[in-house]
Design a protein around this motif. Structure first.
Motif, mmCIF file in Angstrom:
data_model
loop_
_atom_site.group_PDB
_atom_site.id
_atom_site.type_symbol
_atom_site.label_atom_id
_atom_site.label_comp_id
_atom_site.label_asym_id
_atom_site.label_seq_id
_atom_site.Cartn_x
_atom_site.Cartn_y
_atom_site.Cartn_z
ATOM 1 N N ALA A 1 -6.952 15.024 -1.848
ATOM 2 C CA ALA A 1 -5.562 15.471 -1.823
ATOM 3 C C ALA A 1 -4.738 14.635 -2.783
ATOM 4 N N ASP A 2 -3.516 15.075 -3.037
ATOM 5 C CA ASP A 2 -2.599 14.302 -3.886
ATOM 6 C C ASP A 2 -1.936 13.170 -3.103
ATOM 7 N N VAL A 3 -1.670 13.428 -1.814
ATOM 8 C CA VAL A 3 -1.013 12.434 -0.969
ATOM 9 C C VAL A 3 -1.677 12.431 0.404
ATOM 10 N N TYR A 4 -1.939 11.217 0.910
ATOM 11 C CA TYR A 4 -2.481 11.037 2.251
ATOM 12 C C TYR A 4 -1.403 10.372 3.111
ATOM 13 N N ASN B 1 -11.706 5.102 -1.535
ATOM 14 C CA ASN B 1 -12.342 5.772 -2.670
ATOM 15 C C ASN B 1 -11.590 7.019 -3.122
ATOM 16 N N LYS B 2 -10.370 7.231 -2.577
ATOM 17 C CA LYS B 2 -9.598 8.420 -2.916
ATOM 18 C C LYS B 2 -8.650 8.143 -4.092
ATOM 19 N N LYS B 3 -8.399 9.171 -4.896
ATOM 20 C CA LYS B 3 -7.520 9.029 -6.063
ATOM 21 C C LYS B 3 -6.052 9.285 -5.717
ATOM 22 N N GLY B 4 -5.800 9.996 -4.639
ATOM 23 C CA GLY B 4 -4.436 10.325 -4.270
ATOM 24 C C GLY B 4 -3.656 9.121 -3.768
ATOM 25 N N ILE C 1 11.408 6.355 0.573
ATOM 26 C CA ILE C 1 10.128 6.300 -0.134
ATOM 27 C C ILE C 1 9.994 4.987 -0.894
ATOM 28 N N GLU C 2 8.751 4.590 -1.092
ATOM 29 C CA GLU C 2 8.448 3.374 -1.855
ATOM 30 C C GLU C 2 7.056 3.515 -2.454
ATOM 31 N N ALA C 3 6.849 3.018 -3.648
ATOM 32 C CA ALA C 3 5.536 2.987 -4.291
ATOM 33 C C ALA C 3 5.565 1.950 -5.394
ATOM 34 N N GLU C 4 4.417 1.410 -5.722
ATOM 35 C CA GLU C 4 4.333 0.394 -6.777
ATOM 36 C C GLU C 4 4.224 1.010 -8.160
ATOM 37 N N GLU C 5 3.641 2.205 -8.235
ATOM 38 C CA GLU C 5 3.484 2.900 -9.518
ATOM 39 C C GLU C 5 4.605 3.921 -9.692
ATOM 40 N N ARG C 6 5.206 3.951 -10.885
ATOM 41 C CA ARG C 6 6.321 4.864 -11.131
ATOM 42 C C ARG C 6 5.914 6.321 -10.920
ATOM 43 N N GLU C 7 4.743 6.684 -11.398
ATOM 44 C CA GLU C 7 4.280 8.061 -11.259
ATOM 45 C C GLU C 7 4.114 8.430 -9.778
ATOM 46 N N SER C 8 3.610 7.478 -8.994
ATOM 47 C CA SER C 8 3.427 7.716 -7.563
ATOM 48 C C SER C 8 4.774 7.873 -6.866
ATOM 49 N N LEU C 9 5.741 7.057 -7.279
ATOM 50 C CA LEU C 9 7.081 7.142 -6.689
ATOM 51 C C LEU C 9 7.685 8.516 -6.959
ATOM 52 N N GLU C 10 7.515 9.027 -8.157
ATOM 53 C CA GLU C 10 8.064 10.336 -8.498
ATOM 54 C C GLU C 10 7.359 11.452 -7.723
ATOM 55 N N THR C 11 6.063 11.281 -7.491
ATOM 56 C CA THR C 11 5.333 12.267 -6.684
ATOM 57 C C THR C 11 5.863 12.289 -5.257
ATOM 58 N N LEU C 12 6.127 11.110 -4.701
ATOM 59 C CA LEU C 12 6.666 11.020 -3.346
ATOM 60 C C LEU C 12 8.083 11.584 -3.288
ATOM 61 N N ASN D 1 2.199 -3.456 1.911
ATOM 62 C CA ASN D 1 0.895 -4.111 1.728
ATOM 63 C C ASN D 1 -0.070 -3.898 2.884
ATOM 64 N N ALA D 2 0.374 -3.265 3.959
ATOM 65 C CA ALA D 2 -0.539 -2.959 5.066
ATOM 66 C C ALA D 2 -1.582 -1.934 4.642
ATOM 67 N N ILE D 3 -1.282 -1.194 3.573
ATOM 68 C CA ILE D 3 -2.220 -0.211 3.030
ATOM 69 C C ILE D 3 -3.117 -0.898 2.009
ATOM 70 N N LYS D 4 -4.408 -0.707 2.156
ATOM 71 C CA LYS D 4 -5.363 -1.415 1.296
ATOM 72 C C LYS D 4 -5.615 -0.770 -0.068
ATOM 73 N N PRO D 5 -5.724 0.563 -0.181
ATOM 74 C CA PRO D 5 -5.917 1.154 -1.513
ATOM 75 C C PRO D 5 -4.770 0.792 -2.455
ATOM 76 N N GLU D 6 -5.055 0.646 -3.740
ATOM 77 C CA GLU D 6 -4.058 0.198 -4.711
ATOM 78 C C GLU D 6 -2.959 1.231 -4.950
ATOM 79 N N ASN D 7 -3.309 2.513 -4.928
ATOM 80 C CA ASN D 7 -2.311 3.569 -5.140
ATOM 81 C C ASN D 7 -1.664 3.871 -3.788
ATOM 82 N N ARG D 8 -0.660 3.079 -3.442
ATOM 83 C CA ARG D 8 -0.111 3.132 -2.084
ATOM 84 C C ARG D 8 1.404 3.326 -2.112
ATOM 85 N N GLY D 9 1.914 3.733 -0.966
ATOM 86 C CA GLY D 9 3.347 3.960 -0.875
ATOM 87 C C GLY D 9 3.805 4.091 0.564
#
Length: 253
Positions: free
Chosen positions: A58-61, A79-82, A125-136, A94-102
């Motif tokens: 999925a795009d977002v979990y 192992n997910k890309k979303g 909403i919050e995310a570390e990556e700008r692209e992820s923030l815009e998706t959220l 930081n409670a979320i372990k995958p790097e692409n988190r929000g």
């Protein structure tokens, strides 16, 4: 079309599920949870599973579980890309372990069976990556017109403030209901007052809206009220809150 997976089967998971089902541009591809009975709530419109090792792409979990289970659940998504997001107001990103988190935090109280209108609910909403923030931001925009970028420290304080205005206030409603029932009175008599109190803070500050015996330092009324109370906890609450109100307005008394 944004594909999402919801992890969890509680009140918030169900409310988000219902909101996203109505949203154009969102596809709820799967709901994952441990409670098989609760999973049947999602049977009609989407796939569901109680196996956290078979989560679909999925795009977002959206992790909508108890705060102390967020990290554990996020580990299944390493192992997910979303984007992996939690929905908690009190938990750090930081409670979320995958790097692409929000974070995707709807600031509202959710109760089983009580329908809410998501269009006006603030979604933080919050995310570390700008692209992820815009998706959220895009995802939140599908269900709400009230979307805010708020970091973890701000969100924790906001959640604390929410506890005061919602959880503590609702408890005081319960105390008031007890007092009414002791005299055979309907709690409905207080509902117009509750609504007016809430309505006032839409246009003036809570401090400006404050009224009552403690606000005007009416010692006689406060003494009379205390004599009517039998429950020690209620007496303690009355004294504590009255003193706090008096201190907040001592320059005006």
């Amino acid at each position: 079309m944004l594909k999402i997976v919801i992890l969890g089967t509680g009140n918030l998971a169900k409310h988000l599920y219902t909101a996203f089902l109505k949203a154009d541009g969102v596809d709820v591809v799967q709901v994952v949870g441990r409670n098989q009975t609760e999973l049947e709530h999602f049977l009609e419109h989407t796939n569901f599973s109680n196996d956290f090792t078979s989560i679909e792409d999925a795009d977002v979990y959206l992790i909508a579980v108890k705060d102390d289970a967020i990290t554990e659940v996020s580990n299944y998504l390493s192992n997910k890309k979303g984007i992996v997001v939690h929905t908690s107001g009190a938990t750090d990103l930081n409670a979320i372990k995958p790097e692409n988190r929000g974070v995707f935090y709807p600031l509202q109280t959710f109760t089983k069976g009580k329908i809410v209108d998501f269009s006006s609910i603030p979604i933080c909403i919050e995310a570390e990556e700008r692209e992820s923030l815009e998706t959220l931001r895009k995802l939140a925009g599908f269900i709400s017109q009230n979307v805010h970028h708020i970091d973890s420290e701000q969100r924790k304080k906001l959640h604390l403030a929410a506890v005061f205005v919602n959880n503590f206030t609702n408890y005081l409603y319960g105390v008031s209901e007890e007092l009414c029932l002791e005299e055979g009175l309907s709690f409905d008599l207080l509902k117009p007052l509750i609504l007016e109190t809430a309505e006032k803070v839409r246009t003036i500050s809570p401090k400006e809206a404050q009224t009552g015996p403690a606000r005007r330092n009416d010692e006689k009324s406060m003494k009379s009220h205390l004599e009517l109370l039998n429950n020690k906890e209620h007496i303690t609450l009355y004294k504590l809150l009255s003193q706090a109100i008096k201190q907040a307005h001592e320059e005006e008394l």
